[in-house]
Design an enzyme around this catalytic site. Structure first.
Site, PDB file in Angstrom:
ATOM      1  N   TRP A 119       0.820  -1.221   0.000  1.00 29.80           N
ATOM      2  CA  TRP A 119       0.000   0.000   0.000  1.00 29.80           C
ATOM      3  C   TRP A 119       0.843   1.255   0.000  1.00 29.80           C
ATOM      4  O   TRP A 119       0.412   2.286  -0.502  1.00 29.80           O
ATOM      5  CB  TRP A 119      -0.992  -0.025   1.171  1.00 29.80           C
ATOM      6  CG  TRP A 119      -1.936  -1.186   1.060  1.00 29.80           C
ATOM      7  CD1 TRP A 119      -2.079  -2.209   1.947  1.00 29.80           C
ATOM      8  CD2 TRP A 119      -2.849  -1.470  -0.005  1.00 29.80           C
ATOM      9  NE1 TRP A 119      -3.022  -3.100   1.500  1.00 29.80           N
ATOM     10  CE2 TRP A 119      -3.498  -2.669   0.308  1.00 29.80           C
ATOM     11  CE3 TRP A 119      -3.169  -0.822  -1.211  1.00 29.80           C
ATOM     12  CZ2 TRP A 119      -4.462  -3.251  -0.532  1.00 29.80           C
ATOM     13  CZ3 TRP A 119      -4.120  -1.386  -2.046  1.00 29.80           C
ATOM     14  CH2 TRP A 119      -4.754  -2.581  -1.700  1.00 29.80           C
TER      15      TRP A 119
ATOM     16  N   ASP B 299      -2.162   6.251   6.595  1.00 29.95           N
ATOM     17  CA  ASP B 299      -3.169   5.337   6.042  1.00 29.95           C
ATOM     18  C   ASP B 299      -3.513   4.356   7.169  1.00 29.95           C
ATOM     19  O   ASP B 299      -2.694   3.520   7.546  1.00 29.95           O
ATOM     20  CB  ASP B 299      -2.571   4.608   4.833  1.00 29.95           C
ATOM     21  CG  ASP B 299      -3.514   3.562   4.239  1.00 29.95           C
ATOM     22  OD1 ASP B 299      -4.604   3.330   4.808  1.00 29.95           O
ATOM     23  OD2 ASP B 299      -3.145   2.973   3.203  1.00 29.95           O
TER      24      ASP B 299
ATOM     25  N   LYS C 258     -12.657  -2.468   6.054  1.00 34.77           N
ATOM     26  CA  LYS C 258     -11.963  -3.352   6.988  1.00 34.77           C
ATOM     27  C   LYS C 258     -12.526  -3.217   8.399  1.00 34.77           C
ATOM     28  O   LYS C 258     -12.935  -4.200   8.982  1.00 34.77           O
ATOM     29  CB  LYS C 258     -10.459  -3.057   6.974  1.00 34.77           C
ATOM     30  CG  LYS C 258      -9.765  -3.721   5.798  1.00 34.77           C
ATOM     31  CD  LYS C 258      -9.145  -2.790   4.832  1.00 34.77           C
ATOM     32  CE  LYS C 258      -8.678  -3.525   3.586  1.00 34.77           C
ATOM     33  NZ  LYS C 258      -7.824  -2.717   2.744  1.00 34.77           N
TER      34      LYS C 258
HETATM   35  C1  LIG Z   1      -7.202  -2.242   1.708  1.00 37.26           C
HETATM   36  C2  LIG Z   1      -6.196  -1.185   1.879  1.00 37.26           C
HETATM   37  C3  LIG Z   1      -6.038  -0.149   0.933  1.00 37.26           C
HETATM   38  C4  LIG Z   1      -6.828  -0.082  -0.350  1.00 37.26           C
HETATM   39  O1  LIG Z   1      -8.129   0.238  -0.096  1.00 37.26           O
HETATM   40  P1  LIG Z   1      -9.190   0.499  -1.285  1.00 37.26           P
HETATM   41  O2  LIG Z   1     -10.363   1.013  -0.519  1.00 37.26           O
HETATM   42  O3  LIG Z   1      -9.414  -0.804  -1.963  1.00 37.26           O
HETATM   43  O4  LIG Z   1      -8.607   1.518  -2.197  1.00 37.26           O
HETATM   44  C5  LIG Z   1      -5.107   0.826   1.212  1.00 37.26           C
HETATM   45  N1  LIG Z   1      -4.365   0.807   2.323  1.00 37.26           N
HETATM   46  C6  LIG Z   1      -4.482  -0.175   3.241  1.00 37.26           C
HETATM   47  C7  LIG Z   1      -3.640  -0.159   4.467  1.00 37.26           C
HETATM   48  C8  LIG Z   1      -5.403  -1.198   3.040  1.00 37.26           C
HETATM   49  O5  LIG Z   1      -5.512  -2.183   3.949  1.00 37.26           O
END
Ligand SMILES: *Cc1c(COP(=O)(O)O)cnc(C)c1O
Length: 360
Positions: free
Chosen positions: A100, A170, A194
């Site tokens: 990511w 993030d 998540k």
């Molecule tokens: C799942 C995830 C993403 C991507 O998320 P999307 O909503 O599919 O763009 C980005 N960063 C982390 C840490 C993730 O777990």
């Protein structure tokens, strides 16, 4: 009806309390005679749903008044571009801890000067690189981290130094899993699927003084547009925001807040790590001090045996436990909504599998 234990990394399991409440309100929400999906986003009913969700989140995370809460679309992945579009003036410092951040680095490079100040790539991202203030670039506007690395199962336990610079995180796969001091950050973002709610909603928490006019930026890519319009400049993902609000309600009223949630999460993670560490079959490759409480990768060291595990686990009602293709093996994602009983049942299954598949 049989519900499985869903260890998916995302979209992930939701609390049954939330699903039940949503189903009770499906045809007639808040005495409106309609589903939330059918409501005008300009109606007082929906405005109330959105504002209640924001208020609950502010209380849960203790978000200071000088931070704005925004609901966006485009996933966490759009933030890989929106962050530099809104905050990069000179350069950005990014710590590379996996898939990511690699994607965030790639998007940053299209938009401005980007420095990868540290990386654990050479060790397949099994640890969080520790940096010093002097590793940062003199002219960088912000330090960017991925706080919990969903694929590799690592997590920052202490934040990197960032004196004189903004901190962007993030938090897609760890938000709401524990209390955080929001004032340590300048921008936090997370895809909902998540730990917050359904896919299609992206949460951004941003310091208000970072919301600025920018004539050159398309309106939909400027955080200020969302802030000025209470996240309703255009039609927001109404049903998704409603379900996020139910998750916040569950956290506040059923769990008792983020400190209580953290205790449960640590208990679940300890059940798995303690068992894996004493096992002769399974191992977890991550440096102990950097282990995630949300995503627990493990391998047997034998690809065929891993495949057998995934297959038999599925038959026993433990689904989506296959590891990401870049790590292999298995991964148990144990977000807030995974009950302790689910992890206990998984450990029992792992024990049984170990005894059936090891000699002596
Ligand atoms: C799942 C995830 C993403 C991507 O998320 P999307 O909503 O599919 O763009 C980005 N960063 C982390 C840490 C993730 O777990």
């Amino acid at each position: 009806m049989t519900r499985v234990y869903n260890f998916s990394a995302g979209p992930a399991c939701l609390p049954e309390w939330v699903l039940n409440k949503a189903s009770q309100e499906m045809l007639d929400a808040h005495s409106s005679g309609m589903s939330v999906m059918e409501m005008s986003h300009r109606s007082s009913e929906f405005e109330n749903i959105l504002n209640t969700a924001k208020d609950r989140l502010r209380r849960l995370m203790d978000i200071p008044e000088d931070y704005e809460i925004l609901f966006l679309q485009g996933g966490a992945s759009l933030q890989f571009s929106m962050v530099p579009m809104n905050l990069l003036k000179h350069s950005a410092d990014i710590i590379n801890t996996g898939q990511w951040t690699k994607k965030a680095i790639a998007e940053h490079k299209k938009l401005g000067d980007t420095h990868v100040v540290a990386s654990s790539a050479e060790d397949n991202f099994t640890y969080i690189p520790k940096i010093k203030q002097e590793d940062l670039s003199p002219d960088s506007d912000y330090v960017y981290i991925c706080e919990n690395n969903t694929i590799y199962g690592t997590k920052y336990k202490t934040l990197p130094p960032h004196d004189g610079k903004l901190l962007v995180a993030d938090m897609s796969s760890c938000i709401l899993s524990e209390p955080v001091d929001v004032s340590q950050y300048d921008l936090i973002f997370a895809g909902a699927q998540k730990n917050i709610g359904p896919a299609g909603v992206t949460l951004v928490i941003i310091r208000k003084d970072l919301l600025t006019e920018n004539e050159a930026l398309p309106s939909m890519l400027n955080y200020k547009t969302y802030a000025d319009n209470n996240s309703m400049y255009n039609t927001p993902p109404t049903y998704g925001i409603y379900v996020c609000g139910l998750v916040f309600e569950w956290l506040e009223e059923q769990i008792g807040g983020l400190e209580a949630m953290e205790k449960i999460n640590h208990q679940k993670a300890a059940l798995l790590y303690d068992y894996i560490d004493q096992s002769t079959l399974y191992s977890n490759p991550v440096a102990k001090e950097d282990r995630s409480y949300m995503n627990v990768p493990f391998v047997t060291g034998d690809k065929d045996l891993d495949a057998k595990f995934v297959k038999e686990a599925k038959e026993a009602g433990f689904v989506n436990i296959k590891g990401h293709r870049s790590v292999g093996g298995m991964r148990a994602s144990i977000y807030n909504a995974m009950p302790v009983e689910g992890v206990e049942a998984l450990v029992d299954f792992m024990k049984k599998f170990e005894s059936e598949n090891t000699k002596g």
